[in-house]
Design a protein around this motif. Structure first.
Motif, PDB file in Angstrom:
ATOM      1  N   TYR A 164      75.654  56.112  38.236  1.00  0.00           N
ATOM      2  CA  TYR A 164      76.527  55.067  38.757  1.00  0.00           C
ATOM      3  C   TYR A 164      77.936  55.611  38.961  1.00  0.00           C
ATOM      4  O   TYR A 164      78.636  55.223  39.900  1.00  0.00           O
ATOM      5  CB  TYR A 164      76.586  53.885  37.789  1.00  0.00           C
ATOM      6  N   VAL A 165      78.347  56.479  38.053  1.00  0.00           N
ATOM      7  CA  VAL A 165      79.689  57.054  38.163  1.00  0.00           C
ATOM      8  C   VAL A 165      79.841  57.811  39.479  1.00  0.00           C
ATOM      9  O   VAL A 165      80.801  57.607  40.233  1.00  0.00           O
ATOM     10  CB  VAL A 165      79.996  57.980  36.979  1.00  0.00           C
ATOM     11  N   VAL A 166      78.875  58.690  39.786  1.00  0.00           N
ATOM     12  CA  VAL A 166      79.008  59.497  41.004  1.00  0.00           C
ATOM     13  C   VAL A 166      78.869  58.635  42.256  1.00  0.00           C
ATOM     14  O   VAL A 166      79.488  58.917  43.287  1.00  0.00           O
ATOM     15  CB  VAL A 166      77.998  60.671  41.018  1.00  0.00           C
ATOM     16  N   LYS A 167      78.068  57.574  42.168  1.00  0.00           N
ATOM     17  CA  LYS A 167      77.961  56.656  43.301  1.00  0.00           C
ATOM     18  C   LYS A 167      79.319  56.022  43.584  1.00  0.00           C
ATOM     19  O   LYS A 167      79.750  55.925  44.741  1.00  0.00           O
ATOM     20  CB  LYS A 167      76.906  55.585  43.014  1.00  0.00           C
ATOM     21  N   GLY A 168      79.998  55.594  42.529  1.00  0.00           N
ATOM     22  CA  GLY A 168      81.317  55.003  42.693  1.00  0.00           C
ATOM     23  C   GLY A 168      82.333  55.993  43.228  1.00  0.00           C
ATOM     24  O   GLY A 168      83.178  55.648  44.061  1.00  0.00           O
ATOM     25  N   LEU A 169      82.248  57.240  42.750  1.00  0.00           N
ATOM     26  CA  LEU A 169      83.186  58.252  43.235  1.00  0.00           C
ATOM     27  C   LEU A 169      82.943  58.557  44.709  1.00  0.00           C
ATOM     28  O   LEU A 169      83.888  58.710  45.487  1.00  0.00           O
ATOM     29  CB  LEU A 169      83.062  59.519  42.383  1.00  0.00           C
ATOM     30  N   TRP A 170      81.682  58.665  45.099  1.00  0.00           N
ATOM     31  CA  TRP A 170      81.367  58.948  46.506  1.00  0.00           C
ATOM     32  C   TRP A 170      81.864  57.827  47.415  1.00  0.00           C
ATOM     33  O   TRP A 170      82.359  58.053  48.509  1.00  0.00           O
ATOM     34  CB  TRP A 170      79.866  59.151  46.673  1.00  0.00           C
ATOM     35  N   ARG A 171      81.749  56.593  46.915  1.00  0.00           N
ATOM     36  CA  ARG A 171      82.180  55.440  47.703  1.00  0.00           C
ATOM     37  C   ARG A 171      83.693  55.226  47.676  1.00  0.00           C
ATOM     38  O   ARG A 171      84.195  54.294  48.292  1.00  0.00           O
ATOM     39  CB  ARG A 171      81.493  54.173  47.171  1.00  0.00           C
ATOM     40  N   ILE A 174      87.149  53.731  42.709  1.00  0.00           N
ATOM     41  CA  ILE A 174      87.606  54.372  41.477  1.00  0.00           C
ATOM     42  C   ILE A 174      87.443  53.467  40.250  1.00  0.00           C
ATOM     43  O   ILE A 174      87.083  53.943  39.167  1.00  0.00           O
ATOM     44  CB  ILE A 174      89.078  54.834  41.619  1.00  0.00           C
ATOM     45  N   LEU A 175      87.692  52.179  40.381  1.00  0.00           N
ATOM     46  CA  LEU A 175      87.571  51.279  39.236  1.00  0.00           C
ATOM     47  C   LEU A 175      86.120  51.161  38.787  1.00  0.00           C
ATOM     48  O   LEU A 175      85.825  51.146  37.582  1.00  0.00           O
ATOM     49  CB  LEU A 175      88.148  49.902  39.557  1.00  0.00           C
ATOM     50  N   TYR A 176      85.227  51.063  39.740  1.00  0.00           N
ATOM     51  CA  TYR A 176      83.795  51.015  39.432  1.00  0.00           C
ATOM     52  C   TYR A 176      83.382  52.292  38.701  1.00  0.00           C
ATOM     53  O   TYR A 176      82.662  52.253  37.692  1.00  0.00           O
ATOM     54  CB  TYR A 176      83.019  50.864  40.743  1.00  0.00           C
ATOM     55  N   ALA A 177      83.828  53.434  39.212  1.00  0.00           N
ATOM     56  CA  ALA A 177      83.439  54.711  38.612  1.00  0.00           C
ATOM     57  C   ALA A 177      83.971  54.849  37.194  1.00  0.00           C
ATOM     58  O   ALA A 177      83.238  55.239  36.271  1.00  0.00           O
ATOM     59  CB  ALA A 177      83.953  55.862  39.484  1.00  0.00           C
ATOM     60  N   GLN A 236      90.104  64.479  39.246  1.00  0.00           N
ATOM     61  CA  GLN A 236      90.185  64.526  37.786  1.00  0.00           C
ATOM     62  C   GLN A 236      89.025  63.755  37.154  1.00  0.00           C
ATOM     63  O   GLN A 236      88.500  64.130  36.113  1.00  0.00           O
ATOM     64  CB  GLN A 236      91.530  63.955  37.341  1.00  0.00           C
ATOM     65  N   VAL A 237      88.596  62.676  37.795  1.00  0.00           N
ATOM     66  CA  VAL A 237      87.447  61.924  37.271  1.00  0.00           C
ATOM     67  C   VAL A 237      86.176  62.771  37.369  1.00  0.00           C
ATOM     68  O   VAL A 237      85.356  62.794  36.448  1.00  0.00           O
ATOM     69  CB  VAL A 237      87.269  60.589  38.017  1.00  0.00           C
ATOM     70  N   TRP A 238      86.024  63.461  38.482  1.00  0.00           N
ATOM     71  CA  TRP A 238      84.873  64.372  38.600  1.00  0.00           C
ATOM     72  C   TRP A 238      84.891  65.417  37.492  1.00  0.00           C
ATOM     73  O   TRP A 238      83.861  65.684  36.858  1.00  0.00           O
ATOM     74  CB  TRP A 238      84.898  65.070  39.966  1.00  0.00           C
ATOM     75  N   ARG A 239      86.042  66.011  37.254  1.00  0.00           N
ATOM     76  CA  ARG A 239      86.150  67.029  36.203  1.00  0.00           C
ATOM     77  C   ARG A 239      85.815  66.436  34.834  1.00  0.00           C
ATOM     78  O   ARG A 239      85.131  67.061  34.022  1.00  0.00           O
ATOM     79  CB  ARG A 239      87.553  67.635  36.183  1.00  0.00           C
TER      80      ARG A 239
END
Length: 289
Positions: A164-171, A174-177, A236-239
Motif C-alpha cells: 500500500y505504501v508504494v502504491k501511494g508513493l507511485w500515485r 503522500i498522506l496515504y503512503a 525520503q519516504v522511499w528511502r
C-alpha cells in the motif's frame, strides 16, 4: 511546580473532605518501581465514589485541584465515543506543569476495578473493606513471547501493507503512503520488541509506544529504526521504506531462528521485488535500496 508529595496530599485532602469519595487509588508510571521518576509523569488517580451523578452535575468541582491550562473530559466527547462503561475521567494539565488524570468509578465497580491493573496502589480506603491489592508490578505489561501464528501474522501484515505504501508513493498520495508506513512500522516495532524479549527472557516492559526500546537495542538497529521516520519528501519516504524492510527482515529472521519459527523467504522475496519494481517506475528513480 508542586512536588509529588504536595500533589498527593492535595488528592487525599480533597477525598477526605468529600464523603462521597470512599477510596483513592493510583495507577500508572508513578506506581511502577521500574520507571525512572521525572516531573512530567502523570498522576493517574482513581476516586471510588458514591452517587456518581452528583459529581457530573457539578462540573466545576475539579477546580479545587488548581489553575488549569487545559482539561479534557473524554466521556463528554461527541467525536470520540466513551469506552469507560459508566466511569468518568478528567484529564487536567495545570499551570505549574503537573497533570492529573482523575477517573471517577462507581463504588459498584470496585471489585472489577481492582482486578484490572497490576500497577494499582491504594492511597485511601475509608471503609476498610476493599479487596486486598498485591504489591504494584508491571508484569502484565512485559513483552510476551509470541506464538508461531502471531509471528506469521506480524510478518504477513508487514509485507502486505508495504504494498500500500508504494502504491501511494507511485500515485503521489503522500498522506496515504505515510499513513500506511505507520502501520508497517508498528509491525517492525513489535518484531523489535520480541527481539528484546528473547534477549531478556521476556522479563520486562519496553513501555507505552515502545518508549524504552532504545535501552535494549544495539546502536546499529536503533539508528536504522530512526531512518524509518520520513519527512514529507517522496524520495525520503522511499528511502525510509527500504530501510524499514531491510531492518525488519534481519530482525524477523533472527527472531524466527531463536524461537524456531518459519520465515517465508520465498513470499517476501516476491514482495521485495514488487516494491523495487514500483520504485523503478518513478521518473527520477535511483538505486537507493
Amino acid at each position: 511546580m508542586r512536588t509529588e508529595k504536595q500533589m498527593l496530599d492535595l488528592v487525599l485532602k480533597v477525598a477526605n473532605g468529600n464523603h462521597r469519595v470512599r477510596a483513592v487509588c493510583m495507577n500508572g508510571s508513578r506506581t511502577n518501581p521500574n520507571v525512572p521518576k521525572d516531573p512530567f509523569q502523570d498522576f493517574d488517580i482513581v476516586y471510588i465514589v458514591d452517587n456518581m451523578k452528583s459529581f457530573l452535575n457539578e462540573p466545576d468541582w475539579v477546580d479545587i485541584f488548581g489553575e488549569r491550562i487545559i482539561m479534557q473530559t473524554p466521556e463528554d466527547s461527541s467525536l470520540f465515543p466513551s469506552t469507560l462503561g459508566g466511569r468518568f475521567s478528567y484529564l487536567m494539565l495545570f499551570a505549574d506543569g503537573n497533570r492529573i488524570d482523575l477517573t471517577l468509578i462507581p463504588i459498584e465497580q470496585k471489585e472489577s476495578y481492582f482486578q484490572e491493573d497490576g500497577l494499582t496502589l491504594v492511597l485511601l480506603d475509608k471503609d476498610g473493606n476493599f479487596p486486598h491489592v498485591p504489591p504494584s508490578t508491571d508484569k502484565e505489561y512485559w513483552v510476551k513471547k509470541p506464538t508461531a501464528e502471531q509471528f506469521a501474522d506480524c510478518v504477513n501484515e508487514f509485507w502486505w501493507v508495504s504494498t500500500y505504501v508504494v502504491k501511494g508513493l507511485w500515485r503521489q498520495e503522500i498522506l496515504y503512503a505515510i499513513d500506511h508506513m505507520n502501520i508497517v512500522r508498528a509491525m517492525l516495532l513489535k518484531m523489535l520488541e520480541w527481539k528484546v524479549g528473547i534477549k531478556t527472557e521476556f522479563s520486562l516492559s519496553v513501555g507505552k509506544n515502545s518508549k524504552y526500546l532504545k535501552q535494549y537495542l544495539d546502536e546499529h538497529s536503533w539508528e536504522k529504526l530512526l531512518e524509518t521516520y520520513p519527512n514529507g519528501e517522496y524520495d525520503q519516504v522511499w528511502r525510509a521504506l527500504f530501510s524499514m524492510t531491510a531492518l525488519f527482515e534481519r530482525v524477523a529472521l533472527e527472531v524466527g531462528k531463536q524461537l524456531d519459527f518459519c520465515y517465508p523467504l520465498e513470499e517476501t522475496d516476491k514482495v521485495k521485488s514488487h516494491l523495487r519494481h514500483v520504485y523503478k517506475l518513478q521518473p527520477d528513480a535511483t538505486e537507493i535500496y
